[in-house]
Design an enzyme around this catalytic site. Structure first.
Site: not given
Length: 290
Positions: A80, A116
């Site tokens: 990420k 997220d």
């Protein structure tokens, strides 16, 4: 809800658009299950696969996405942060977090998103009908998921976002993502903050399958009218959730966050509203087989 049948998708052909999730390890990922259920439900001629990309090779995966015309990538650990440095552009949320979990093609450019936090808020509204505006929240942990939640809570108008972590420096860094609402908790003040919170979020691995049992915080400290979200979804009921539910406290696991972050990615890729019910059913069925 009934599980959608991936077999209802059009057969894979030269017209099929490819998406993938990259990570290391990645074979356990539910992303292909979620996305392929969504493609089946919407009738889109798309498919999703898992691609294991070793740590340090994220830049090669991005070049592969460009060269192969891959329509979208989901990104999981450990890539990420590296992907955030390799895409052509970042959304403000992804830039603030320094982390990307979804890559969208915009012409020749690759744009990094982070869904997220939005997935957490969507899941919270879905599960509990909870609006964080004006509420007090405590987030346990300061890792990637915790930081996304803290940032989202700050943007959504929480009046206080208190972060507890074993390392106070990491708690400070995470709390800063909530802006003026954020504060880092000293160990001695965690109990008091939890008792006063409207929302408590466990973003630590305590209770996760294979990570050992236990409670990240004393369940008896949580106020009767509070809502608790344990971001763990396997097992479906951790010891923390069981203890809270035994007291009558509203408590949810992290499956909705998983589903809704994927739903946000699906819509970013396709421009089509995500079939959340089908994605949720597919995830539950897959987890039941584990």
């Amino acid at each position: 809800m009934d599980e959608s049948s991936v077999d209802e998708r059009p057969p894979v052909s030269g017209e099929t658009r490819l998406t993938a999730v990259i990570g290391d390890p990645v074979r356990h990922s539910l992303s292909p299950c979620l996305m392929n259920a969504a493609f089946a439900e919407t009738g889109l001629d798309w498919t999703c696969v898992a691609l294991e990309v070793p740590e340090g090779r994220a830049s090669g995966a991005l070049e592969g996405m460009r060269a192969l015309g891959i329509a979208g990538l989901s990104v999981t650990m450990p890539h990420k942060d590296a992907v955030a440095s390799g895409v052509d552009d970042l959304t403000p949320v992804a830039a603030a977090l320094g982390a990307v979990n979804c890559i969208v093609r915009d012409g020749e450019s690759l744009v990094g998103h982070n869904t997220d936090g939005a997935g957490f808020l969507d899941g919270l509204r879905h599960d509990a009908g909870f609006d964080v505006s004006g509420r007090r929240a405590v987030v346990l942990g300061a890792g990637g998921a915790a930081r996304a939640v803290v940032h989202a809570l700050g943007l959504a108008g929480a009046v206080e976002v208190a972060v507890a972590n074993r390392t106070i420096g990491r708690a400070v860094t995470a709390a800063d993502l909530a802006g003026a609402a954020g504060r880092a908790l000293e160990p001695s003040s965690v109990g008091e903050a939890v008792a006063a919170a409207d929302l408590v979020v466990n973003a630590t691995p305590v209770g996760m399958a294979g990570a050992g049992a236990g409670h990240p915080v004393d369940p008896g400290l949580v106020a009767a009218g509070a809502v608790v979200v344990d971001l763990i979804y396997h097992p479906a009921q951790t010891e923390l959730l069981a203890a809270l539910r035994g007291r009558g406290v509203e408590a949810h696991n992290g499956l909705s966050m998983l589903v809704f972050q994927a739903a946000n990615a699906f819509t970013l890729w396709t421009g089509v509203e995500a079939p959340v019910a089908a994605m949720d059913a597919a995830a539950r069925a897959a987890l039941a087989r584990r």
